[in-house]
Design a protein around this motif. Sequence first.
Motif, PDB file in Angstrom:
ATOM      1  N   GLY A  51      84.320  15.485  31.724  1.00 26.80           N
ATOM      2  CA  GLY A  51      84.597  14.907  30.411  1.00 26.80           C
ATOM      3  C   GLY A  51      84.183  15.804  29.261  1.00 26.80           C
ATOM      4  O   GLY A  51      84.342  15.429  28.094  1.00 26.80           O
ATOM      5  N   GLY A  52      83.611  16.951  29.543  1.00 28.62           N
ATOM      6  CA  GLY A  52      83.205  17.891  28.481  1.00 28.62           C
ATOM      7  C   GLY A  52      82.067  17.362  27.619  1.00 28.62           C
ATOM      8  O   GLY A  52      81.948  17.731  26.443  1.00 28.62           O
ATOM      9  N   SER A  53      81.203  16.504  28.182  1.00 26.84           N
ATOM     10  CA  SER A  53      80.126  15.910  27.374  1.00 26.84           C
ATOM     11  C   SER A  53      78.801  16.651  27.507  1.00 26.84           C
ATOM     12  O   SER A  53      77.799  16.232  26.932  1.00 26.84           O
ATOM     13  N   ASN A  54      78.810  17.745  28.281  1.00 27.89           N
ATOM     14  CA  ASN A  54      77.550  18.491  28.424  1.00 27.89           C
ATOM     15  C   ASN A  54      77.789  19.996  28.353  1.00 27.89           C
ATOM     16  O   ASN A  54      77.127  20.766  29.037  1.00 27.89           O
ATOM     17  N   ILE A  55      78.763  20.383  27.518  1.00 26.70           N
ATOM     18  CA  ILE A  55      79.048  21.811  27.342  1.00 26.70           C
ATOM     19  C   ILE A  55      79.101  22.147  25.852  1.00 26.70           C
ATOM     20  O   ILE A  55      79.382  21.277  25.020  1.00 26.70           O
ATOM     21  N   VAL A  56      78.820  23.420  25.562  1.00 27.01           N
ATOM     22  CA  VAL A  56      78.974  23.931  24.193  1.00 27.01           C
ATOM     23  C   VAL A  56      79.890  25.145  24.284  1.00 27.01           C
ATOM     24  O   VAL A  56      79.573  26.110  24.996  1.00 27.01           O
ATOM     25  N   LEU A  57      81.013  25.082  23.602  1.00 29.72           N
ATOM     26  CA  LEU A  57      81.955  26.202  23.623  1.00 29.72           C
ATOM     27  C   LEU A  57      81.589  27.151  22.492  1.00 29.72           C
ATOM     28  O   LEU A  57      81.754  26.819  21.311  1.00 29.72           O
ATOM     29  N   THR A  58      81.087  28.315  22.864  1.00 32.11           N
ATOM     30  CA  THR A  58      80.604  29.264  21.839  1.00 32.11           C
ATOM     31  C   THR A  58      81.721  30.205  21.380  1.00 32.11           C
ATOM     32  O   THR A  58      81.518  31.016  20.492  1.00 32.11           O
ATOM     33  N   GLY A  59      82.883  30.110  22.014  1.00 29.83           N
ATOM     34  CA  GLY A  59      84.023  30.951  21.635  1.00 29.83           C
ATOM     35  C   GLY A  59      85.166  30.644  22.576  1.00 29.83           C
ATOM     36  O   GLY A  59      85.082  29.719  23.388  1.00 29.83           O
ATOM     37  N   ASP A  60      86.252  31.412  22.464  1.00 33.07           N
ATOM     38  CA  ASP A  60      87.389  31.191  23.365  1.00 33.07           C
ATOM     39  C   ASP A  60      86.973  31.500  24.797  1.00 33.07           C
ATOM     40  O   ASP A  60      86.124  32.366  25.041  1.00 33.07           O
ATOM     41  N   TYR A  61      87.582  30.786  25.746  1.00 36.80           N
ATOM     42  CA  TYR A  61      87.238  30.990  27.154  1.00 36.80           C
ATOM     43  C   TYR A  61      88.280  31.903  27.794  1.00 36.80           C
ATOM     44  O   TYR A  61      89.474  31.556  27.817  1.00 36.80           O
ATOM     45  N   PRO A  62      87.861  33.030  28.332  1.00 34.22           N
ATOM     46  CA  PRO A  62      88.836  34.018  28.811  1.00 34.22           C
ATOM     47  C   PRO A  62      89.386  33.750  30.207  1.00 34.22           C
ATOM     48  O   PRO A  62      90.171  34.552  30.715  1.00 34.22           O
ATOM     49  N   GLY A  63      89.006  32.648  30.816  1.00 30.52           N
ATOM     50  CA  GLY A  63      89.405  32.402  32.203  1.00 30.52           C
ATOM     51  C   GLY A  63      90.244  31.152  32.353  1.00 30.52           C
ATOM     52  O   GLY A  63      91.025  30.785  31.478  1.00 30.52           O
ATOM     53  N   LEU A  64      90.042  30.481  33.494  1.00 35.11           N
ATOM     54  CA  LEU A  64      90.797  29.263  33.831  1.00 35.11           C
ATOM     55  C   LEU A  64      89.875  28.040  33.770  1.00 35.11           C
ATOM     56  O   LEU A  64      88.876  27.978  34.493  1.00 35.11           O
TER      57      LEU A  64
END
Length: 338
Positions: A51-64
Amino acid sequence: MIENDIDLQPHNTLAISAHSAFFARVETLEQLREALAFARDRSLPILPLGGGSNIVLTGDYPGLVIQVDLRGFSIRSDNSGHILEAAAGENWHRIVMATVQGELGGLENLALIPGKIGAAPIQNIGAYGVELCDRFVSLQAMEIASGELRNFAAKDCSFSYRDSVFKGKLRDKYIITQVNLCLPKKWQAHIDYPALSQYVAGQNWNVDRLTPSQVAQAVIDIRNSKLPLPDKIPNAGSFFKNPIVDTHSYLNLKAEHPDLVAFAAGDCWKLAAGWLIDRAGWRGVRRDAVGVHELQALVLVNPGRGAGAEVTRLAEDIAEDVHAKFGVSLEPEPRYYP
Ligand code: FAD
Ligand code: NAP
């Protein structure tokens, strides 16, 4: 099945906009295996997403990014208790409510935790004195490198306070596909957290005959009264783990701050990180798009839908200030990507 250049803003509860080079939603084990092969062929890193409730996206994700959407769950009884088997993409709170509605106790203290059951073992989710590992039997996971399925018993998972082998030695090695729990046949309410016992005392309930539904209702009401709903105010729950310190450090801090909130944890002491942040003066602070929730200083919020860098800068400043004021290090609970 594999999409390109997807904005992950709708897929994380901090509502951070960041693009994933590739994105796949998988509903079957075969689709999961195919997605892993796609990434392997291109040497792409993989981010398993619930559910994306325990992540912090610090920038674009280069993978899958692989959104694990395997569904289905069942409950049956045997001599050991009520056995719950759930595919990783099932919503955690929905499962909790299905158990309490069937008057099965054991998960009620964990009501309203956002996210999917597949992510629950990652940090051994816990609330109000109950942790996933208290009910855990086993899980099934697919090895990222080979696509092979493996079973993990509780002893293989090295569960501890908001931690497991999947955050340590086996980090980025497996995708959890199924989680199996056992709910006790003889249930006992756990209401020793002050907020919970006070709530129960204020109801017209027979405390000797509490039901799992009543405890779940108490947890839901308490949480709704102090935690921001991610749909309304984007957040990732508690941003820092409660720090564990030795008795010497605890006694020094307690002498200096008699109202310090702390709890014995084996030979050590668990300090309430929320108290430290609050006392350092951060509760309710707003800085551009981001801020600290006014009712719970442990929760960083992103009402202006700012970038991950804004969130992490605020978190770093808070941790630095708490360290300067109390000599205690705060460690973020959510995982940063990439
Ligand atoms: P995600 O955020 O999608 O993922 C978290 C991590 O697990 C990532 O590293 C991801 O790659 C990995 N992951 C996800 N799914 C899989 C999978 N199938 N296989 C392998 N790895 C996977 N946590 C608590 O412990 N107690 C609480 O009381 C609590 N309350 C919260 C309240 C709020 C308002 C919020 C926003 C969060 C709260 N959390 C709490 C944190 C969070 O909800 C839990 O950690 C939850 O288990 C995360 O689930 P998720 O599906 O959203 O995981
Ligand atoms: P709270 O009830 O205000 O308590 C403050 C802190 O004191 C909590 O961190 C809790 O530790 C600790 N605590 C309270 N009573 C305790 C006891 N009897 N024994 C041991 N420790 C005790 O906390 P809250 O912020 O409202 O959260 C309530 C519960 O939900 C907590 O268990 C918390 O972990 C959980 N929660 C977690 C998240 C997350 O994202 N991880 C978000 C919201 C709520 P613990 O945190 O170790 O329980």
